[in-house]
Scaffold this motif. Structure first.
Motif, PDB file in Angstrom:
ATOM      1  N   ALA A  30      41.578  33.409  39.137  1.00 22.34           N
ATOM      2  CA  ALA A  30      42.307  34.328  40.190  1.00 22.34           C
ATOM      3  C   ALA A  30      43.805  35.127  40.307  1.00 22.34           C
ATOM      4  CB  ALA A  30      42.579  33.111  41.800  1.00 22.34           C
ATOM      5  N   ARG A  31      44.289  34.751  39.158  1.00 19.78           N
ATOM      6  CA  ARG A  31      45.507  34.387  38.610  1.00 19.78           C
ATOM      7  C   ARG A  31      45.119  36.354  38.057  1.00 19.78           C
ATOM      8  NH1 ARG A  31      46.906  29.496  37.740  1.00 19.78           N
ATOM      9  NH2 ARG A  31      46.667  29.974  35.509  1.00 19.78           N
ATOM     10  N   MET A  32      44.691  36.071  36.983  1.00 19.63           N
ATOM     11  CA  MET A  32      44.550  37.049  35.717  1.00 19.63           C
ATOM     12  C   MET A  32      43.467  38.074  36.552  1.00 19.63           C
ATOM     13  SD  MET A  32      41.254  39.030  34.277  1.00 19.63           S
ATOM     14  CE  MET A  32      40.407  37.140  35.368  1.00 19.63           C
ATOM     15  N   LEU A  33      42.550  38.141  38.442  1.00 21.02           N
ATOM     16  CA  LEU A  33      41.921  39.379  38.574  1.00 21.02           C
ATOM     17  C   LEU A  33      42.832  39.490  39.889  1.00 21.02           C
ATOM     18  CD1 LEU A  33      38.925  37.792  40.612  1.00 21.02           C
ATOM     19  CD2 LEU A  33      39.396  39.670  38.228  1.00 21.02           C
ATOM     20  N   ALA A  34      43.715  39.224  40.270  1.00 20.92           N
ATOM     21  CA  ALA A  34      44.608  39.617  40.717  1.00 20.92           C
ATOM     22  C   ALA A  34      45.640  40.910  40.181  1.00 20.92           C
ATOM     23  CB  ALA A  34      45.894  38.096  41.629  1.00 20.92           C
ATOM     24  N   ALA A  35      46.483  39.814  39.166  1.00 17.80           N
ATOM     25  CA  ALA A  35      47.165  40.947  38.018  1.00 17.80           C
ATOM     26  C   ALA A  35      46.290  42.200  37.940  1.00 17.80           C
ATOM     27  CB  ALA A  35      48.233  39.846  36.901  1.00 17.80           C
ATOM     28  N   ARG A  36      44.867  42.107  37.571  1.00 23.28           N
ATOM     29  CA  ARG A  36      44.629  43.004  37.082  1.00 23.28           C
ATOM     30  C   ARG A  36      44.221  44.479  38.495  1.00 23.28           C
ATOM     31  NH1 ARG A  36      39.104  42.339  35.032  1.00 23.28           N
ATOM     32  NH2 ARG A  36      40.162  41.267  33.114  1.00 23.28           N
ATOM     33  N   TRP A  37      43.874  43.863  39.425  1.00 23.29           N
ATOM     34  CA  TRP A  37      43.912  44.401  40.703  1.00 23.29           C
ATOM     35  C   TRP A  37      45.018  44.754  41.100  1.00 23.29           C
ATOM     36  CZ3 TRP A  37      39.848  40.534  42.997  1.00 23.29           C
ATOM     37  CH2 TRP A  37      38.653  40.635  43.136  1.00 23.29           C
ATOM     38  N   LYS A  38      46.506  44.582  40.962  1.00 19.40           N
ATOM     39  CA  LYS A  38      47.700  45.055  41.475  1.00 19.40           C
ATOM     40  C   LYS A  38      47.847  46.103  41.260  1.00 19.40           C
ATOM     41  CE  LYS A  38      51.229  42.228  42.312  1.00 19.40           C
ATOM     42  NZ  LYS A  38      51.985  41.459  41.326  1.00 19.40           N
ATOM     43  N   GLU A  39      47.082  46.337  39.357  1.00 19.22           N
ATOM     44  CA  GLU A  39      47.729  47.556  38.502  1.00 19.22           C
ATOM     45  C   GLU A  39      46.317  48.832  39.139  1.00 19.22           C
ATOM     46  OE1 GLU A  39      47.870  46.636  34.984  1.00 19.22           O
ATOM     47  OE2 GLU A  39      49.126  46.038  34.924  1.00 19.22           O
ATOM     48  N   ASN A  40      45.463  48.107  39.717  1.00 19.32           N
ATOM     49  CA  ASN A  40      44.097  49.082  39.467  1.00 19.32           C
ATOM     50  C   ASN A  40      42.850  47.826  40.508  1.00 19.32           C
ATOM     51  OD1 ASN A  40      41.818  50.320  38.943  1.00 19.32           O
ATOM     52  ND2 ASN A  40      41.107  50.315  37.170  1.00 19.32           N
ATOM     53  N   PRO A  41      42.947  48.457  41.249  1.00 20.99           N
ATOM     54  CA  PRO A  41      42.550  48.171  42.657  1.00 20.99           C
ATOM     55  C   PRO A  41      40.845  48.438  42.662  1.00 20.99           C
ATOM     56  CG  PRO A  41      43.757  49.385  43.695  1.00 20.99           C
ATOM     57  CD  PRO A  41      43.878  49.503  42.282  1.00 20.99           C
ATOM     58  N   PRO A  42      39.708  47.074  42.770  1.00 22.48           N
ATOM     59  CA  PRO A  42      38.373  47.841  42.583  1.00 22.48           C
ATOM     60  C   PRO A  42      38.179  48.486  43.747  1.00 22.48           C
ATOM     61  CG  PRO A  42      38.789  45.410  43.466  1.00 22.48           C
ATOM     62  CD  PRO A  42      40.379  46.225  42.313  1.00 22.48           C
ATOM     63  N   GLU A  43      37.296  49.518  43.260  1.00 24.40           N
ATOM     64  CA  GLU A  43      36.295  50.250  44.502  1.00 24.40           C
ATOM     65  C   GLU A  43      35.643  49.129  45.459  1.00 24.40           C
ATOM     66  OE1 GLU A  43      34.566  53.053  43.128  1.00 24.40           O
ATOM     67  OE2 GLU A  43      35.952  53.534  41.193  1.00 24.40           O
ATOM     68  N   PRO A  44      35.380  49.851  47.059  1.00 30.73           N
ATOM     69  CA  PRO A  44      34.634  48.896  47.410  1.00 30.73           C
ATOM     70  C   PRO A  44      33.183  48.882  47.039  1.00 30.73           C
ATOM     71  CG  PRO A  44      36.267  50.902  49.217  1.00 30.73           C
ATOM     72  CD  PRO A  44      36.113  50.696  47.529  1.00 30.73           C
TER      73      PRO A  44
END
Length: 87
Positions: A30-44
């Protein structure tokens, strides 16, 4: 009885106590995904998105015929091999 065994038996981890904790640390994923999505959020994505290619499904009867045909072929080949084998 050794001292450390006695301590282990008295120690009890109470899950209700852990569930009442005010702060729960997120998992490493969850921490890894939050850090990744902060810079590059996933498309809906739509719920249960359709796969790119959808092939025609094979009939269960065709699958059964293929399996039974393969078994019959193996039996015939093994029987022919035994028939031709010298005694």
């Amino acid at each position: 009885m050794p001292e450390h065994d006695h301590d282990d038996q008295e120690r009890e981890f109470d899950l209700r106590w852990a569930d009442r904790a005010e702060h729960k640390e997120p998992s490493a994923r969850a921490r890894m995904l939050a850090a990744r999505w902060k810079e590059n959020p996933p498309e809906p994505q739509p719920f249960r998105a359709d796969p790119d290619h959808v092939g025609r499904r094979r009939s269960p009867w065709v699958s059964t015929a293929i399996v039974l045909g393969s078994i019959a072929a193996i039996i015939l080949v093994l029987g022919y091999a035994q028939f031709r084998a010298p005694y």
